[in-house]
Design an enzyme around this catalytic site. Structure first.
Site, PDB file in Angstrom:
ATOM      1  CB  SER A  34      -1.017  -0.070   1.300  1.00 31.07           C
ATOM      2  OG  SER A  34      -1.946  -1.039   1.230  1.00 31.07           O
ATOM      3  CG  HIS A  80      -3.631  -7.529   1.290  1.00 27.78           C
ATOM      4  ND1 HIS A  80      -3.855  -6.688   0.337  1.00 27.78           N
ATOM      5  CD2 HIS A  80      -2.630  -6.920   2.286  1.00 27.78           C
ATOM      6  CE1 HIS A  80      -2.756  -5.916   0.224  1.00 27.78           C
ATOM      7  NE2 HIS A  80      -2.322  -5.802   1.456  1.00 27.78           N
ATOM      8  CE1 TYR A 119      -7.628  -6.523   2.647  1.00 29.13           C
ATOM      9  CE2 TYR A 119      -5.721  -6.643   3.884  1.00 29.13           C
ATOM     10  CZ  TYR A 119      -6.557  -6.112   2.895  1.00 29.13           C
ATOM     11  OH  TYR A 119      -5.869  -5.050   2.145  1.00 29.13           O
ATOM     12  CD  GLU A 120      -7.054  -9.070  -1.394  1.00 28.64           C
ATOM     13  OE1 GLU A 120      -7.689  -9.344  -2.884  1.00 28.64           O
ATOM     14  OE2 GLU A 120      -6.101  -8.914  -1.700  1.00 28.64           O
ATOM     15  CB  ALA A 128       1.263   1.033   4.453  1.00 22.02           C
ATOM     16  CG  ASN A 163      -1.456   4.364  10.321  1.00 23.88           C
ATOM     17  OD1 ASN A 163      -1.158   3.692   9.427  1.00 23.88           O
ATOM     18  ND2 ASN A 163      -1.631   3.703  11.526  1.00 23.88           N
TER      19      ASN A 163
HETATM   20  N1  HPA Z   1      -2.567  -1.245  11.303  1.00 25.98           N
HETATM   21  C1  HPA Z   1      -2.616  -2.401  10.496  1.00 25.98           C
HETATM   22  N2  HPA Z   1      -2.250  -2.342   9.290  1.00 25.98           N
HETATM   23  C2  HPA Z   1      -1.939  -1.143   8.746  1.00 25.98           C
HETATM   24  C3  HPA Z   1      -1.816   0.031   9.705  1.00 25.98           C
HETATM   25  C4  HPA Z   1      -2.116  -0.200  10.944  1.00 25.98           C
HETATM   26  O1  HPA Z   1      -2.232   0.503  11.989  1.00 25.98           O
HETATM   27  N3  HPA Z   1      -1.422   1.039   8.840  1.00 25.98           N
HETATM   28  C5  HPA Z   1      -0.939   0.761   7.600  1.00 25.98           C
HETATM   29  N4  HPA Z   1      -1.483  -0.801   7.677  1.00 25.98           N
END
Ligand code: HPA
Length: 277
Positions: A32, A85, A87-88, A115, A237
């Site tokens: 991502s 992924h 989760y798909e 990410a 994040n």
């Molecule tokens: N948690 C899980 N997956 C992620 C996050 C997160 O905070 N940020 C980007 N992918």
């Protein structure tokens, strides 16, 4: 839910038929927010994931779904823009296909990007983190099933999963570019929910620095098969509870876009080191 060898072989056949000359030394999987890494590669040819049996389209925003036969710094590379992924809900096979294509066409190194949410309280959004090791909290392991020796031994060693010399080269590349870089432990869960603050607190206690929903299955497979593995996370994040704000996929894309010039500079400086084999 074990790997479907027939589908993996069909995927190999389709790519080998379309690009019979392709002999990648390395493969790169864009997670991502990492898609624009493609801009620094010289693309020879590109195909859609739809042309590769079993791979299909990601359906996840920000995942282009194309494979390029590319080159950077003298290193012939398979560039996977987009990843499947767990989760798909499609099992391990689509996740394993990029690893299988890379290894079956001769690549010795696999570079994974993602990410991730920052668990380590000294991390800031936009930091890059070299993965030094992982905690596998995904439900299962892609090697579960009857033993297929093409994926290595029945009980693969994982003591140096994220290759120490590639990690050193990444640190050196970041240094050359004048960018600071973190190094830490990545934990993956299945998703698609983000974590709860209590989960993040628990994972910090366990030694995790960043959290995501990918990378570990590909790393397990490639390491077992004898490839050198490197992984780089963009801390898109701060993880749940570290930041007071709710998490969103939009934030992931926005932060990665800001970090992209750094991501590109480091990869450009690092990539020629893969030619050393
Ligand atoms: N948690 C899980 N997956 C992620 C996050 C997160 O905070 N940020 C980007 N992918």
């Amino acid at each position: 839910m074990s790997l479907d060898a027939k589908t993996l072989n069909q995927a190999h056949r389709s790519v080998a038929d379309i690009w019979p000359e392709a002999r990648p030394a390395a493969a790169l999987v864009c997670g991502s927010g990492w898609n624009d890494l493609g801009q620094i590669f010289n693309l020879r040819e590109t195909m859609s994931y739809d042309q590769i049996p079993g791979l299909g389209s990601t359906g996840v925003e920000g995942h282009a779904g194309q494979l390029s036969w590319a080159e950077l710094g003298g290193v012939e590379t398979f560039l996977f823009q987009g990843r499947r992924h767990f989760y798909e809900g499609v099992g391990w096979t689509p996740i394993a296909i990029p690893v299988h294509l890379a290894k079956s066409l001769g690549a010795s190194s696999l570079f994974l990007t993602n990410a991730a949410g920052g668990i380590n309280e000294s991390y800031a959004a936009g930091d890059l983190m070299i993965v030094s090791d992982h905690l596998n909290f995904m439900p299962g392991n892609p090697l579960i099933g009857s033993h297929d020796a093409s994926w290595g031994p029945r009980f693969p060693d994982q003591s140096n999963l994220y290759d120490a010399s590639l990690r050193a080269s990444l640190r050196e590349a970041a240094d050359t570019c004048g960018h600071s870089i973190q190094e830490g432990v990545y934990v993956a869960l299945s998703g698609p929910t983000f974590e709860t603050p209590a989960e993040i607190k628990a994972f910090r206690t366990l030694g995790a620095d960043a959290v995501g929903m990918s990378t570990i299955p590909e790393a397990i497979l490639a390491n077992a098969a004898g490839m050198r593995v490197a992984a780089l996370s963009c801390i898109s994040n701060l993880a749940a509870g570290v930041s007071p704000d709710p998490l969103s996929h939009e934030e992931v894309a926005e932060t990665a876009a800001v970090a992209m010039p750094r991501m590109q500079a480091i990869i450009e400086a690092f990539w020629p080191t893969l030619a050393k084999g």
